[in-house]
Enzyme design. Structure first.
Site, PDB file in Angstrom:
ATOM      1  N   LYS A 117       0.865  -1.177   0.000  1.00 21.70           N
ATOM      2  CA  LYS A 117       0.000   0.000   0.000  1.00 21.70           C
ATOM      3  C   LYS A 117       0.895   1.218   0.000  1.00 21.70           C
ATOM      4  O   LYS A 117       2.045   1.159   0.453  1.00 21.70           O
ATOM      5  CB  LYS A 117      -0.864   0.020   1.268  1.00 21.70           C
ATOM      6  CG  LYS A 117      -2.094   0.865   1.124  1.00 21.70           C
ATOM      7  CD  LYS A 117      -3.165   0.074   0.403  1.00 21.70           C
ATOM      8  CE  LYS A 117      -4.499   0.742   0.420  1.00 21.70           C
ATOM      9  NZ  LYS A 117      -5.541  -0.260   0.106  1.00 21.70           N
TER      10      LYS A 117
HETATM   11  N1  GLU Z   1      -7.176   0.131  -3.305  1.00 24.06           N
HETATM   12  C1  GLU Z   1      -7.938  -1.053  -3.539  1.00 24.06           C
HETATM   13  C2  GLU Z   1      -7.914  -1.956  -2.323  1.00 24.06           C
HETATM   14  O1  GLU Z   1      -7.703  -1.522  -1.222  1.00 24.06           O
HETATM   15  C3  GLU Z   1      -7.518  -1.748  -4.807  1.00 24.06           C
HETATM   16  C4  GLU Z   1      -6.103  -2.206  -4.848  1.00 24.06           C
HETATM   17  C5  GLU Z   1      -5.664  -2.705  -6.219  1.00 24.06           C
HETATM   18  O2  GLU Z   1      -6.484  -2.721  -7.126  1.00 24.06           O
HETATM   19  O3  GLU Z   1      -4.484  -3.057  -6.322  1.00 24.06           O
HETATM   20  O4  GLU Z   1      -8.191  -3.117  -2.401  1.00 24.06           O
END
Ligand code: GLU
Length: 420
Positions: free
Chosen positions: A110
């Site tokens: 993240k």
């Molecule tokens: N931000 C989204 C999540 O928390 C999507 C992450 C992604 O598509 O890599 O799952």
């Protein structure tokens, strides 16, 4: 997610780790392996200088790569004033378990920048994104780490991110997902998280002899996830009776016209003042009586302070980590079911996986194929969670962590990282 510690003095990362420890036996993972499986692989902080209107400011940006035993790091980039290393670390860990649970070939990561994007001009946002991704570029790549949108970011930001990476490495669409269609984005990515929320909730309802038809739904947050979840709930015959955003809350007992509301929000930037509804006190949104309560905004919103007043049959975690551990204890005692974030909001990363596959193969799928595969992967993942929870007489969250932990442990053993 607020990084404030809860009443037990736990940060969100501590909470995720406590849930993993609790799942270790269920997953058959030896205690000795747990500290490695919980720890992030790499944490990066960069400074992002922005010079505009003759002023120099700088923002802190982060990327935490948590675990890549099952495949390249994967996870969104958040632009929000609350972003800090502790929050990003917790969210990165959740991505490891989310990708493992739906069994797509990624690890977890993240990132984020501590900023308020609503106060930045388009050109400041462009500069911030370009500088941030240039500074991260050496740790990214289609087989290394693949960012995506999250709170405060969107397809436009991902297009700029792809271009920043491309300047240094050549045209590489598969380095980010959630891009605009014109740059190799996937059909069905924009509404994928919200659609996944409804797929999983519908499956839970069927498993319990219920139907979404006529069920009442309250959605907290009307951003990308909340608005599309509301839209798909209505598509399945449910009534969305209340929603909110940071500027206000609205209610209509007959069910809100979500399509009209989405158009209204596109024009005004808020749900507040929508003519086909009554005003509601925003503090009361989570306390409305309903069948399905869908927190779809920040984490840490259902805590020991308000859990006792929740008047829903099921809490569907569309946001990441919206229910703290002590909030969960109160909900479970009151017989409120929780469909956990690891599966409830995994639709987004699942369609990100499809986008990455399409980019690598340079072959675009049609919308039907995206929708069918989403149903297959997410529905299949949730069926395993339901079965595992019944077999082991544990909650859906414990089952989700148990299954995910087992998969990451098996992959780590197969790589020879863990020889236990
Ligand atoms: N931000 C989204 C999540 O928390 C999507 C992450 C992604 O598509 O890599 O799952």
């Amino acid at each position: 997610m607020s990084t404030a510690k809860d009443s037990a003095g736990q940060s969100p990362f501590d909470e995720v780790n406590a849930r993993l420890d609790e799942a270790a036996d269920l997953a058959g993972v030896p205690a000795e392996a747990m500290s490695l499986l919980k720890a992030p692989y790499r944490e990066i902080q960069v400074q992002i200088p922005i010079f505009s209107n003759s002023h120099l400011r700088h923002f802190s940006g982060y990327r935490v790569q948590h675990n890549a035993a099952r495949g390249p790091y994967k996870g969104g980039i958040r632009y929000h004033p609350h972003v800090d290393l502790e929050e990003v670390r917790a969210l990165a860990s959740l991505m490891t378990w989310k990708t493992a649970l739906v069994n797509i070939p990624f690890g977890g990561a993240k990132g984020g920048v501590a900023c308020d994007p609503s106060t930045l001009s388009e050109s400041e946002l462009y500069d911030l994104t370009t500088i941030f991704f240039s500074r991260l570029a050496m740790i990214l790549g289609p087989s290394r780490d693949i960012p995506a949108p999250d709170m405060g970011t969107n397809a436009k930001v991902m297009g700029w991110a792809m271009a920043a990476y491309g300047k240094m490495n050549g045209h590489t669409p598969a380095v980010v997902t959630g891009k605009p269609l014109s740059l190799g984005g996937s059909l069905g990515r924009e509404d994928a998280t919200g659609k996944g929320v409804v797929i999983v909730t519908g499956q839970w309802a069927r498993d319990n002899g219920l139907s979404l038809e006529g069920a009442t739904v309250v959605v907290q947050g009307f951003g990308n996830v909340g608005s599309f979840a509301a839209f798909h709930f209505v598509d399945k015959g449910a009534k969305v009776i209340a929603v909110n955003d940071i500027k206000g809350a609205i209610r209509n007992d007959k069910g809100l016209d979500i399509e009209a509301l989405m158009q209204y929000v596109a024009k005004t930037g808020t749900v507040a003042g929508f003519e086909l509804s009554d005003e509601l006190n925003s503090d009361e949104i989570l306390l409305q009586k309903c069948d399905y309560l869908v927190p779809a905004a920040l984490g840490g919103v259902i805590t020991s302070e308000n859990a006792g007043q929740i008047n829903a049959k099921v809490v569907v975690e569309a946001a990441n980590h919206p229910v703290t551990s002590d909030g969960e204890e109160i909900l479970l005692k009151a017989g409120v079911e929780i469909i956990p974030d690891l599966i409830a909001n995994a639709g987004g990363v699942t369609v990100s996986y499809f986008e990455w596959v399409q980019n690598i193969q340079q072959f675009a799928w049609n919308a039907e194929r995206v929708s069918e595969e989403l149903q297959r992967i997410l529905g299949g993942g949730f069926a395993q969670v339901l079965e595992f929870a019944k077999e082991n007489k544990v909650t859906l969250r414990q089952a989700s962590f148990g299954l995910a932990l087992r998969r990451v442990y098996e992959a780590s053993k197969a790589r020879g990282y863990i020889r236990l």
